[in-house]
Design a protein around this motif. Structure first.
Motif, PDB file in Angstrom:
ATOM      1  N   ALA A   1       1.028  -1.198   0.279  1.00  0.00           N
ATOM      2  CA  ALA A   1      -0.111   0.106   0.267  1.00  0.00           C
ATOM      3  C   ALA A   1       1.345   1.328   0.316  1.00  0.00           C
ATOM      4  N   GLU A   2       1.886   0.788   0.501  1.00  0.00           N
ATOM      5  CA  GLU A   2       2.494   2.232   0.382  1.00  0.00           C
ATOM      6  C   GLU A   2       3.366   2.735  -0.752  1.00  0.00           C
ATOM      7  N   GLU A   3       3.068   2.097  -2.209  1.00  0.00           N
ATOM      8  CA  GLU A   3       3.926   2.470  -3.099  1.00  0.00           C
ATOM      9  C   GLU A   3       2.398   4.420  -3.302  1.00  0.00           C
ATOM     10  N   PHE A   4       1.014   3.785  -2.647  1.00  0.00           N
ATOM     11  CA  PHE A   4       0.586   4.594  -3.044  1.00  0.00           C
ATOM     12  C   PHE A   4       0.306   6.077  -1.948  1.00  0.00           C
ATOM     13  N   ALA A   5       1.018   6.553  -1.611  1.00  0.00           N
ATOM     14  CA  ALA A   5       0.743   7.186  -0.724  1.00  0.00           C
ATOM     15  C   ALA A   5       1.655   8.130  -0.676  1.00  0.00           C
ATOM     16  N   PRO A   6       1.106   9.368  -0.174  1.00  0.00           N
ATOM     17  CA  PRO A   6       1.623  10.638  -0.895  1.00  0.00           C
ATOM     18  C   PRO A   6       3.009  11.421  -0.646  1.00  0.00           C
ATOM     19  N   VAL A   7       3.631  10.372   0.141  1.00  0.00           N
ATOM     20  CA  VAL A   7       4.754  10.544   0.943  1.00  0.00           C
ATOM     21  C   VAL A   7       5.576   9.463   0.678  1.00  0.00           C
ATOM     22  N   ARG A   8       6.487   8.714   0.266  1.00  0.00           N
ATOM     23  CA  ARG A   8       6.651   7.736   0.232  1.00  0.00           C
ATOM     24  C   ARG A   8       7.779   7.493   1.262  1.00  0.00           C
ATOM     25  N   GLU A   9       7.650   6.085   2.247  1.00  0.00           N
ATOM     26  CA  GLU A   9       8.631   6.163   3.562  1.00  0.00           C
ATOM     27  C   GLU A   9      10.324   6.474   2.882  1.00  0.00           C
ATOM     28  N   SER A  10      10.705   7.304   3.783  1.00  0.00           N
ATOM     29  CA  SER A  10      11.893   7.691   2.985  1.00  0.00           C
ATOM     30  C   SER A  10      12.908   6.080   4.540  1.00  0.00           C
ATOM     31  N   GLY A  11      12.441   6.206   4.876  1.00  0.00           N
ATOM     32  CA  GLY A  11      13.436   4.833   6.132  1.00  0.00           C
ATOM     33  C   GLY A  11      13.664   6.225   7.375  1.00  0.00           C
ATOM     34  N   ARG A  12      13.897   7.007   7.215  1.00  0.00           N
ATOM     35  CA  ARG A  12      14.988   8.285   7.897  1.00  0.00           C
ATOM     36  C   ARG A  12      14.115   9.413   8.714  1.00  0.00           C
ATOM     37  N   ALA A  13      13.975  10.017   9.366  1.00  0.00           N
ATOM     38  CA  ALA A  13      13.359  11.215  10.235  1.00  0.00           C
ATOM     39  C   ALA A  13      13.211  12.114   9.000  1.00  0.00           C
TER      40      ALA A  13
ATOM     41  N   GLY B   1       3.290  17.737  -2.697  1.00  0.00           N
ATOM     42  CA  GLY B   1       4.151  16.501  -3.336  1.00  0.00           C
ATOM     43  C   GLY B   1       3.988  16.311  -4.744  1.00  0.00           C
ATOM     44  N   ARG B   2       2.896  17.201  -5.743  1.00  0.00           N
ATOM     45  CA  ARG B   2       3.087  17.193  -6.741  1.00  0.00           C
ATOM     46  C   ARG B   2       4.583  17.448  -7.574  1.00  0.00           C
ATOM     47  N   GLY B   3       5.275  18.030  -6.810  1.00  0.00           N
ATOM     48  CA  GLY B   3       6.602  19.633  -6.705  1.00  0.00           C
ATOM     49  C   GLY B   3       5.744  20.337  -7.512  1.00  0.00           C
ATOM     50  N   ASP B   4       5.182  20.624  -7.481  1.00  0.00           N
ATOM     51  CA  ASP B   4       4.698  22.220  -7.567  1.00  0.00           C
ATOM     52  C   ASP B   4       5.117  23.161  -6.546  1.00  0.00           C
ATOM     53  N   LEU B   5       5.329  24.223  -6.613  1.00  0.00           N
ATOM     54  CA  LEU B   5       6.019  25.451  -5.992  1.00  0.00           C
ATOM     55  C   LEU B   5       4.199  26.341  -5.618  1.00  0.00           C
ATOM     56  N   TRP B   6       3.834  26.845  -4.222  1.00  0.00           N
ATOM     57  CA  TRP B   6       2.723  27.784  -4.770  1.00  0.00           C
ATOM     58  C   TRP B   6       3.963  28.807  -3.363  1.00  0.00           C
TER      59      TRP B   6
END
Length: 588
Positions: free
Chosen positions: A295-307, A402-407
């Motif tokens: 399920a993590e494949e569909f997370a908006p922020v992927r688990e990186s394993g670090r803080a 999370g899309r990489g767009d800047l506001w």
């Protein structure tokens, strides 16, 4: 035990332990009208199956038409039952009792919480005498009453819990949190346990406010198999979910995403450990199996394993990385690129979700630039330039989704704009904001990781409030995408003023604000505006900015005018880190 003092009347629904259960008591024979009203109000706070005992206070006709599941009216305190202005005469043909209080929220039939600025609530309960069971006498019963439940905030929090349902962002392959409320224990109406309630709420579809920008991978009409009221894991922590025939013919890829929606949604139920789900057809055959790791494949922020790392701007306008994870305060280090070398002194900053780029507003607030923070290069041309005369009317602090767009917001009173830079590299486009009228000013903004919600601090008539806007993307002329922020909803109406905000997870914000007549506080607020008694953080004076990580592995960081940049680890107090600095941020 006290042996002296006054006797005072209290209501049973005063704030108390969340584990306390209220058991409904049926009306006694010959009960006076005011006892009937009081008993019914108390019975509404119980877990009685089908609200059967509460219905005994109603006439047969009212018991059939009363729908407690239709809505919940949440009051600041238990509803006050005022005395009827009619004499309680057993020969009277009717009596009316006003029910009053201060309303703070409603919960609709789709379990969505909607806060409101505290307002007077006034309804009435109407009673008539009816024949008792043996037909020899009369008993008072309620024949007209407010639809749904009327609960105090403490009773609501005791009986209901907040969970996030998850749906896919429209046209995208990542999930979006949709907070709702379910019963803590068995639901009196559906007789479902919390797990079955959660699955049912997910299958019913997104809440009305969010449904324009999200999609469910479950086919329309999908529901739990008829008669299923309990769902439990097996000894392998697998939850088997039998569905009706609407889902019988879905393909493998669609089923994987259905399983992901379930796993993200059920993760909030800490009372049950679920490692994977097995979706089943109504005949018991298997549709597919999905695990938490898949399920993590569909997370908006992927688990990186670090803080996550925190960043800030030092007293010279240089972008610094701030180590926050250790027990001892570490020394900050400058990032690579022109921002870390001080070639483009900054006022505020935002770091991309992958921590590879930063967007910085120049020290005079006029220009927005984007730069790598993992490699060196020369400063690039500004992406956005404000023409406002006063520095405080120029650019707000930026934010990445999370899309990489800047506001960023241009606060120029002559031309207020909300702008988005696609992928942080393209030409800035103006976001449609039908609510951004003359006299409304965007003080700050923070976009969610999923890119479909934006937290806005809006100043109107001198008061700054927190509102959540929905981000909609549509195809426009020439195939270009038209972006709009629409339907902003008040998320903290009980706060008189809000000065800072940061996302703190999929549907939670950390907010700095002041209640009417109160002191400044730092607290967590759900995006639907709901709070809990444990959401207030330790006190901190003169907070100008706040930043929270996406998960709980890193501490909350804030900028205090008196203490500088400080951090708050779980279970600790605020700890000073840097005396001179500004714009503390986590990625986003």
């Amino acid at each position: 035990m006290p042996d002296r003092g006054d006797v005072r009347q209290v209501r049973a629904s005063n704030p108390g332990d969340s584990q306390v259960r209220v058991y409904a008591v049926q009306p006694r024979e010959g009960a006076a009208p005011d006892e009937i009203v009081t008993g019914f109000l108390e019975a509404m706070t119980s877990d009685d199956a089908g609200f059967a005992t509460a219905r005994k206070y109603l006439t047969k006709e009212a018991a059939l038409t009363w729908k407690p599941e239709e809505r919940i009216t949440v009051l600041a305190t238990a509803p006050d039952r005022e005395q009827s202005d009619q004499p309680e005469d057993r020969d009277a043909r009717e009596l009316t009792y006003p029910i009053v209080g201060r309303q703070i929220a409603t919960v609709d039939a789709r379990h969505a919480y909607q806060p409101i600025s505290p307002a007077d609530f006034s309804r009435s309960i109407h009673l008539v005498p009816v024949d008792d069971e043996d037909g020899k006498g009369k008993e008072w019963r309620i024949d007209r009453l407010p639809q749904g439940l009327v609960l105090s905030e403490s009773d609501f929090q005791r009986n209901y819990r907040s969970i996030n349902k998850y749906y896919f962002a429209s046209g995208e392959d990542w999930v979006v949190a949709d907070p709702v409320y379910i019963r803590n224990r068995q639901d009196p109406v559906t007789r479902m346990d919390p797990v079955a309630q959660t699955v049912k709420a997910l299958l019913e579809g997104p809440t009305n406010w969010l449904k324009q920008v999200v999609d469910s991978r479950f086919p329309t009409g999908t529901a739990l198999k008829e008669g299923v009221t309990t769902l439990a894991t097996d000894d392998q922590s697998t939850l088997k979910v039998p569905l009706n025939d609407k889902a019988a013919h879905v393909g493998r890829e669609q089923c994987r995403r259905m399983a992901a929606q379930l796993l993200f949604t059920l993760a909030d139920l800490q009372s049950v450990r679920i490692e994977q789900v097995e979706l089943q057809r109504s005949n018991g055959s298997q549709l597919c199996v999905g695990s938490k790791a898949q399920a993590e494949e569909f997370a908006p922020v992927r688990e990186s394993g670090r803080a996550e790392n925190a960043f800030f701007v030092d007293g010279h306008g240089t972008l610094m990385m701030l180590p926050t994870g250790g027990k001892e305060v570490g020394s900050p280090s400058a990032t690579l690129g022109p921002f870390g070398k001080g070639l483009a002194p900054l006022q505020s900053v935002a770091v991309s979700r992958d921590e590879s780029r930063a967007a910085g507003v120049s020290h005079d607030g006029r220009q927005l630039r984007v730069s790598s923070i993992i490699s060196d290069h020369e400063p690039r041309p500004a992406k956005v330039v404000s023409s406002a005369v006063r520095p405080q009317d120029r650019l707000s602090a930026p934010s990445w989704d999370g899309r990489g767009d800047l506001w960023v917001a241009d606060r120029n009173p002559l031309k207020p704009r909300l702008l988005m830079v696609p992928d942080g590299e393209g030409t800035a486009v103006q976001v449609r904001t039908p609510w951004l009228e003359s006299g409304t000013r965007v003080e700050a903004l923070r976009v969610s990781a999923d890119g479909v919600r934006v937290a806005l601090l809006l100043n109107e008539h001198g008061r700054t409030t927190l509102q959540i806007g929905r981000v909609e993307r549509q195809s426009g002329p020439g195939g270009r995408t038209v972006v709009s922020v629409v339907d902003p909803q008040h998320a903290a109406p009980r706060l008189e003023s809000v000065s800072a905000v940061s996302w703190a997870g999929p549907s939670r914000l950390v907010v700095v604000g002041t209640e009417a007549g109160g002191v400044e506080q730092v607290r967590y607020i759900q995006t639907d505006g709901s709070t809990s008694a444990t959401s207030v953080l330790p006190g901190l004076n003169e907070v100008k900015e706040v930043a929270a990580p996406h998960d709980d592995r890193s501490p909350v960081v804030a900028n205090s005018q008196s203490d500088g940049i400080v951090r708050l680890a779980t279970g600790a107090s605020w700890q000073p880190m840097i005396k001179a600095g500004a714009s503390p941020v986590y990625p986003g």
